[in-house]
Design a protein around this motif. Structure first.
Motif, mmCIF file in Angstrom:
data_model
loop_
_atom_site.group_PDB
_atom_site.id
_atom_site.type_symbol
_atom_site.label_atom_id
_atom_site.label_comp_id
_atom_site.label_asym_id
_atom_site.label_seq_id
_atom_site.Cartn_x
_atom_site.Cartn_y
_atom_site.Cartn_z
ATOM 1 N N LEU A 169 0.817 -1.307 0.117
ATOM 2 C CA LEU A 169 0.022 0.218 -0.110
ATOM 3 C C LEU A 169 0.854 1.236 -0.177
ATOM 4 C CD1 LEU A 169 -2.851 -0.736 2.272
ATOM 5 C CD2 LEU A 169 -3.029 -0.153 -0.308
ATOM 6 N N GLY A 170 1.660 1.349 -0.832
ATOM 7 C CA GLY A 170 2.479 2.787 -1.087
ATOM 8 C C GLY A 170 3.641 2.913 -0.429
ATOM 9 N N LYS A 171 3.838 1.853 0.522
ATOM 10 C CA LYS A 171 5.064 1.987 1.392
ATOM 11 C C LYS A 171 6.004 0.751 1.252
ATOM 12 C CE LYS A 171 4.046 5.192 5.047
ATOM 13 N NZ LYS A 171 2.657 5.684 4.544
ATOM 14 N N ILE A 172 7.229 0.936 1.323
ATOM 15 C CA ILE A 172 8.368 -0.180 1.579
ATOM 16 C C ILE A 172 8.149 -0.773 2.955
ATOM 17 C CG2 ILE A 172 10.713 -1.054 1.229
ATOM 18 C CD1 ILE A 172 11.182 0.761 -0.930
ATOM 19 N N VAL A 173 7.982 -1.883 3.208
ATOM 20 C CA VAL A 173 7.780 -2.643 4.496
ATOM 21 C C VAL A 173 9.149 -3.219 4.770
ATOM 22 C CG1 VAL A 173 5.514 -2.462 4.475
ATOM 23 C CG2 VAL A 173 6.549 -4.784 3.818
ATOM 24 N N GLU A 174 9.827 -3.597 3.788
ATOM 25 C CA GLU A 174 11.113 -4.451 4.122
ATOM 26 C C GLU A 174 12.076 -4.373 2.861
ATOM 27 O OE1 GLU A 174 10.342 -8.404 5.899
ATOM 28 O OE2 GLU A 174 12.551 -8.716 6.123
ATOM 29 N N ILE A 175 13.317 -4.257 3.314
ATOM 30 C CA ILE A 175 14.112 -4.372 2.101
ATOM 31 C C ILE A 175 15.508 -4.987 2.803
ATOM 32 C CG2 ILE A 175 14.997 -1.892 2.771
ATOM 33 C CD1 ILE A 175 15.589 -1.421 -0.303
ATOM 34 N N ALA A 176 15.908 -6.066 1.948
ATOM 35 C CA ALA A 176 17.052 -6.613 2.249
ATOM 36 C C ALA A 176 17.689 -7.417 1.089
ATOM 37 C CB ALA A 176 16.838 -7.620 3.511
ATOM 38 N N ASP A 177 18.929 -8.007 1.370
ATOM 39 C CA ASP A 177 19.542 -9.019 0.663
ATOM 40 C C ASP A 177 18.703 -10.038 0.270
ATOM 41 O OD1 ASP A 177 22.396 -10.173 -0.566
ATOM 42 O OD2 ASP A 177 21.238 -11.735 0.554
ATOM 43 N N ALA A 178 18.584 -10.592 -1.245
ATOM 44 C CA ALA A 178 17.686 -11.225 -1.698
ATOM 45 C C ALA A 178 17.626 -12.641 -0.826
ATOM 46 C CB ALA A 178 17.753 -11.722 -3.163
ATOM 47 N N ASP A 179 18.653 -13.326 -0.669
ATOM 48 C CA ASP A 179 18.621 -14.515 0.154
ATOM 49 C C ASP A 179 18.228 -14.227 1.763
ATOM 50 O OD1 ASP A 179 19.580 -15.817 -2.097
ATOM 51 O OD2 ASP A 179 21.727 -15.522 -1.613
ATOM 52 N N GLU A 180 18.784 -13.276 2.180
ATOM 53 C CA GLU A 180 18.426 -12.950 3.585
ATOM 54 C C GLU A 180 16.995 -12.823 3.755
ATOM 55 O OE1 GLU A 180 20.054 -12.516 6.461
ATOM 56 O OE2 GLU A 180 18.491 -11.204 7.691
ATOM 57 N N LEU A 181 16.342 -12.034 2.786
ATOM 58 C CA LEU A 181 15.085 -11.861 2.905
ATOM 59 C C LEU A 181 14.201 -13.285 2.596
ATOM 60 C CD1 LEU A 181 13.089 -9.273 2.672
ATOM 61 C CD2 LEU A 181 12.498 -10.235 0.343
ATOM 62 N N ASN A 182 14.474 -14.012 1.818
ATOM 63 C CA ASN A 182 13.850 -15.069 1.352
ATOM 64 C C ASN A 182 14.067 -16.349 2.782
ATOM 65 O OD1 ASN A 182 12.394 -15.823 -1.122
ATOM 66 N ND2 ASN A 182 13.977 -14.353 -1.597
ATOM 67 N N SER A 183 15.411 -16.018 3.348
ATOM 68 C CA SER A 183 15.506 -17.258 4.522
ATOM 69 C C SER A 183 14.938 -16.725 5.739
ATOM 70 C CB SER A 183 16.785 -17.558 4.430
ATOM 71 O OG SER A 183 17.778 -16.530 4.501
ATOM 72 N N HIS A 184 15.147 -15.325 5.868
ATOM 73 C CA HIS A 184 14.632 -14.708 7.175
ATOM 74 C C HIS A 184 14.101 -13.597 7.148
ATOM 75 C CE1 HIS A 184 18.639 -16.765 7.984
ATOM 76 N NE2 HIS A 184 17.686 -17.301 9.118
ATOM 77 N N PRO A 185 12.717 -13.686 6.637
ATOM 78 C CA PRO A 185 11.773 -12.660 6.481
ATOM 79 C C PRO A 185 11.401 -12.015 7.734
ATOM 80 C CG PRO A 185 10.388 -14.619 5.926
ATOM 81 C CD PRO A 185 11.891 -14.769 6.324
ATOM 82 N N VAL A 186 11.397 -10.716 7.978
ATOM 83 C CA VAL A 186 10.899 -10.292 9.244
ATOM 84 C C VAL A 186 9.658 -9.602 9.372
ATOM 85 C CG1 VAL A 186 11.870 -8.593 11.063
ATOM 86 C CG2 VAL A 186 13.551 -9.975 9.804
ATOM 87 N N HIS A 187 9.523 -9.004 8.356
ATOM 88 C CA HIS A 187 7.915 -8.146 8.447
ATOM 89 C C HIS A 187 6.838 -9.455 8.304
ATOM 90 C CE1 HIS A 187 4.773 -5.618 7.431
ATOM 91 N NE2 HIS A 187 5.597 -4.483 8.112
ATOM 92 N N PRO A 188 5.791 -9.328 9.061
ATOM 93 C CA PRO A 188 4.740 -10.130 8.831
ATOM 94 C C PRO A 188 4.100 -10.168 7.712
ATOM 95 C CG PRO A 188 4.256 -8.513 10.636
ATOM 96 C CD PRO A 188 5.520 -8.207 10.271
ATOM 97 N N TYR A 189 3.954 -9.183 6.992
ATOM 98 C CA TYR A 189 3.763 -9.175 5.587
ATOM 99 C C TYR A 189 4.535 -9.850 4.335
ATOM 100 C CZ TYR A 189 2.028 -7.880 0.723
ATOM 101 O OH TYR A 189 1.867 -7.713 -0.439
#
Lengths: 336, 319
Positions: free
Chosen positions: B227-247
Motif C-alpha cells: 500500500l504505497g510503502k516499503i515495508v522491508e528491504i534486504a539482501d535477496a537470500d536473507e529476505l527469503n530465508s529470514h523474512p522479518v515483516h509479517p507481510y
C-alpha cells in the motif's frame, strides 16, 4: 491406474479442432486420461497447448468454430459426445462445473450476486423463493465470504477479485457436482489471494469428495495441489504420472526443459536453462513429435513419427522416443 | 557514496480522485518511499497489485510528476528540466510487449527512435549499424529489422522493447514486469538475457515484478511494498530465508514452489481478507488490518524503516 468403478470421467482419444479462415487448427490431438472420484488432476501446459480446450470439450462449451471431431468422453460409462444440448445442460452444473480464470468477465455485471447465484440454484434444484435464497447464503458462507447477506445484494464490481472468484466457486458448487474443472482459477489473482483460493479449493474438495481438474500453466500451483499430473504440449499429452514422478523423475524432454527453466529454491545461484525456440504454431503441426523442433536431443524418428505413450513404471507414462531408445539399449537390441 | 547510482528520497506520488463535484481526495499511490540502487546492481521491487510498485518506477523516470521527494541520479537531482538528458541514462522496459510497441513502425524504426531523439548517430549508416548491433545483443536476427511488431511472438517483442531501452546506452533500466506476460518456457530466455546484458554492459535494474521466485533469481536485493510503502528491504537470500515483516512472511509462504515435497511441507500463513482500498487506508501501519501481531501502537503511528542488522531494513513495531 485404478479399479473401473472408481473412474468417474474417462477421456478417450479426444480430438478437438477449430475451423478458422486460415484452416483447421487441431487444438487437441488424441488426448486420453481418466479421472477418479476425489482425485485432483492437474493439466499443465503453455498457452496453445490445448489444456483449456480439453476442459471446454468435456463441458462442450467450445467457441462456434470449434468441434469435437473424434474420440469419446465417458462420464460414469456414458458417452457425452453423443448427448444433445438438453442432456448437456443437465450435465453442466449438476455433474460437472467449471470456474474460469477471470472472475470479472464470468459474472454478469448488471445482476446482483444473489440474483445470479439463485439462477443456478433454481435451474438445477427444486428449491424456490426464500428456500433458494437461504441456499445461496449457505453457499456464500461455505466459500468463506463474510457478511453473506450484504454480498447477496451487491453487484460484482463491488467485490474484490478474490471475493469474485469465491462467488464463482460457490456458484459452481451449488448442486454439489462430482467434478469441478478449474481453468487457471488463480492466474488473475495476487499471491496471497491465490493462496486463500487454493486452500479453499483443497478444503472443499476434501469436504465434498468431488474430483477436481486443475488447468494451469503454473508448476508451483500444480506441485502444491495435484495428486496426478498431465503435461500437454501442442495438443498432445507428453507425460503423465503422480506429482512426485513428474517433478523428480521427468521422462519427457519438454517436462525436463520446463523444470530447468523456472526459478526454484535450489537454482537461485545458477543460470536458468531456457527451452530454445518459440511455442509451436498450431496451424502447422509437425508430422512427428510436436516438441521436436525445440528438443535438443531430437533424433531422426522424432521428425517423422509421433511417439506413443510408454509406461515408465506403474505410476508414470511418457511419450518420448528417447525412452524407447533407452529401453532398447538396455535390452541390448541394435539401435534404429 | 560513489557506489550509489540512483537514490530515491522520500518519494511521494498522490493522484487526485474526484469524490464529488467540488471535492477531490488524494490517492496515495506511493507514500514516502526511499531506497538506493547501486551501479550494476539489480534491486527487485515486489508487492501485490495496487501497492504502487509500477508507480515508483514511472515516477523515477518522471512519466508522472512526483508530488514530493527527490530522485538523484549519480548525485544529480532529476528534474522536469533535465529529464530529457537524464533519459539518456535511465530507460524503461514495459510489461505488455503488445501495447508498448507502435504497430505502424518497423523494428528498425522502433529501436532507432531513441537514437534519433538523442541525436546519437551522425549518419544513416552509423544508425543502421548501431541498430543491428542492438538487435544482435538481444538475440534478434538482422533480417527482422524491416518487420513490424505484430509479426513477432511475445518473447521476441519483449526483446525489441529491451533493445529500444538499450539504444541510448543507459546505466539504469526500470523493468516493469518484463516477463509476466510471457509463456513459462520463454520467461527463462528473457531472464537470462537481462542477466547477460548486466554482466556485459554493467547496467543496473530496478526489477519490478509480482513473481517472487523470478525476482529472487535476478535480484541482489529486494524491496517489498505494501500500500504505497516499503515495508522491508534486504539482501535477496536473507529476505527469503529470514523474512522479518509479517507481510513479507506471509507473502513468501504463499508463493507456490514448483517442488511437491518442499511446497507441501511448508505452512502457509494465510492473510485475512483483502488489501484495503488505498482511498480508505487504516490509520498507522497500513498492514495492521490483516496483521496477526497488530497492537494498539500500530493503529496510532506508522512505523519507519529501521535497520535490524546487516543492511536489513524493516518497518514494523513488533519485530
Amino acid at each position: 491406474m485404478s479399479a473401473v468403478s472408481d473412474c468417474l470421467l474417462s477421456v478417450q482419444d479426444l480430438h478437438t479442432s477449430f475451423f478458422t479462415d486460415s484452416g483447421e487448427v487441431q487444438a487437441v490431438n488424441g488426448v486420453n486420461f481418466d479421472l477418479d472420484r476425489g482425485e485432483i488432476l492437474g493439466i499443465v501446459g503453455e498457452s496453445g497447448s490445448g489444456k483449456s480446450v480439453t476442459a471446454y470439450s468435456i463441458m462442450q462449451i467450445l467457441a462456434d468454430t470449434g468441434r469435437i471431431v473424434g474420440g469419446r468422453i465417458l462420464y460414469k460409462g456414458e458417452d457425452l459426445t453423443t448427448w444433445d444440448e438438453k442432456q448437456m445442460q443437465q450435465f453442466r452444473g449438476r455433474a460437472c462445473s467449471i470456474i474460469f480464470q477471470d472472475p470479472m468477465t464470468s459474472l454478469n455485471p448488471v445482476f446482483t450476486i444473489g440474483n445470479q447465484m439463485k439462477e443456478a440454484v433454481v435451474l438445477h434444484t427444486d428449491k424456490r423463493g426464500k428456500v433458494a435464497d437461504d441456499r445461496v447464503i449457505e453457499l456464500l458462507e461455505l466459500v468463506g465470504i463474510n457478511e453473506p447477506h450484504k454480498r447477496f445484494r451487491q453487484y460484482p464490481f463491488e467485490l474484490s477479485g478474490g471475493m469474485r472468484q469465491r462467488v464463482m466457486i460457490a456458484m459452481a458448487l451449488a448442486c454439489e457436482p462430482d467434478i469441478l474443472i478449474a481453468d487457471e482459477p488463480t492466474t488473475a489473482l495476487d499471491v496471497t489471494i491465490q493462496a486463500q483460493i487454493l486452500e479453499l479449493i483443497q478444503a472443499l474438495q476434501k469436504k465434498m469428495g468431488m474430483a477436481v481438474i486443475l488447468v494451469t500453466h503454473d508448476l508451483g500451483v500444480i506441485a502444491d495441489m495435484c495428486d496426478n499430473i498431465v503435461v500437454m504440449y501442442g495438443g498432445r499429452i507428453c507425460e503423465r504420472g503422480t506429482a512426485r514422478e513428474i517433478f523428480y523423475n521427468p521422462k519427457h524432454e519438454y517436462t525436463r526443459g520446463l523444470l530447468r527453466s523456472i526459478p526454484n529454491v535450489n537454482n537461485m545461484k545458477t543460470k536458468l536453462i531456457p527451452i530454445s525456440g518459440t511455442p509451436i504454431n498450431m496451424l502447422n503441426l509437425p508430422k512427428g513429435c510436436a516438441f521436436c523442433a525445440r528438443c535438443d536431443s531430437a533424433m531422426k524418428i522424432c521428425l517423422s513419427e509421433p511417439p506413443e505413450e510408454l509406461w515408465i513404471n506403474d505410476e508414470h507414462k511418457a511419450a518420448c522416443w528417447l525412452n524407447v531408445r533407452d529401453a532398447m539399449e538396455k535390452e541390448g537390441q541394435p539401435n534404429e | 557514496m560513489s557506489d550509489t547510482l540512483v537514490e530515491v528520497k522520500n518519494l511521494k506520488q498522490y493522484f487526485p480522485i474526484r469524490v464529488s463535484l467540488t471535492r477531490t481526495i488524494p490517492l496515495k499511490a506511493v507514500d514516502d518511499v526511499s531506497f538506493t540502487v547501486g551501479r550494476g546492481e539489480t534491486l527487485g521491487l515486489v508487492g501485490e497489485s495496487g501497492c504502487g510498485k509500477t508507480t515508483v518506477g514511472r515516477s523515477i523516470l518522471r512519466l508522472y510528476e512526483p508530488t514530493a521527494g527527490e530522485v538523484l541520479f549519480d548525485g544529480e537531482p532529476v528534474t522536469a528540466k533535465n529529464i530529457q538528458r537524464m533519459r539518456k541514462q535511465m530507460q524503461m522496459v514495459f510489461q505488455d510487449p503488445y501495447s508498448s510497441l507502435d504497430p505502424r513502425m518497423t523494428v528498425e524504426d522502433i529501436i532507432g527512435e531513441p537514437l534519433d531523439v538523442h541525436h546519437l548517430c551522425s549518419n544513416r549508416k552509423e544508425r543502421r549499424e548501431k541498430i543491428l548491433e542492438l538487435m544482435n545483443y538481444v538475440g534478434l536476427n538482422s533480417e527482422h529489422a524491416r518487420r513490424y511488431a505484430h509479426e513477432f511472438s511475445g518473447g521476441q517483442r519483449q526483446r525489441i522493447g529491451i533493445a529500444r531501452a538499450l539504444a541510448v546506452d543507459p546505466k539504469f533500466i526500470v523493468c516493469d514486469e518484463p516477463v509476466s506476460a510471457l509463456d513459462v518456457s520463454i520467461q527463462a530466455q528473457v531472464i537470462n538475457m537481462f542477466e547477460d546484458l548486466q554482466e556485459k554492459l554493467g547496467v543496473a535494474y530496478l526489477f519490478i515484478a509480482h513473481d517472487l521466485l523470478v525476482v529472487h533469481h535476478i535480484s541482489r536485493r529486494i524491496a517489498v511494498m505494501y500500500l504505497g510503502k516499503i515495508v522491508e528491504i534486504a539482501d535477496a537470500d536473507e529476505l527469503n530465508s529470514h523474512p522479518v515483516h509479517p507481510y513479507t512472511e506471509s507473502l513468501l509462504s504463499a508463493v507456490p514452489i514448483p517442488d511437491p515435497e518442499v511446497t507441501r511441507a511448508r505452512q502457509r500463513i494465510l492473510l485475512e481478507g483483502d488489501v484495503p482500498s488505498p482511498l480508505n487506508m487504516p490509520s498507522g501501519c497500513a498492514f495492521r488490518s490483516r496483521c496477526r501481531y497488530a497492537t494498539e501502537k500500530c493503529a496510532q503511528e506508522c512505523p519507519a524503516l529501521r535497520d535490524v542488522g546487516g543492511e536489513h531494513f524493516v518497518a514494523c513495531w513488533n519485530r
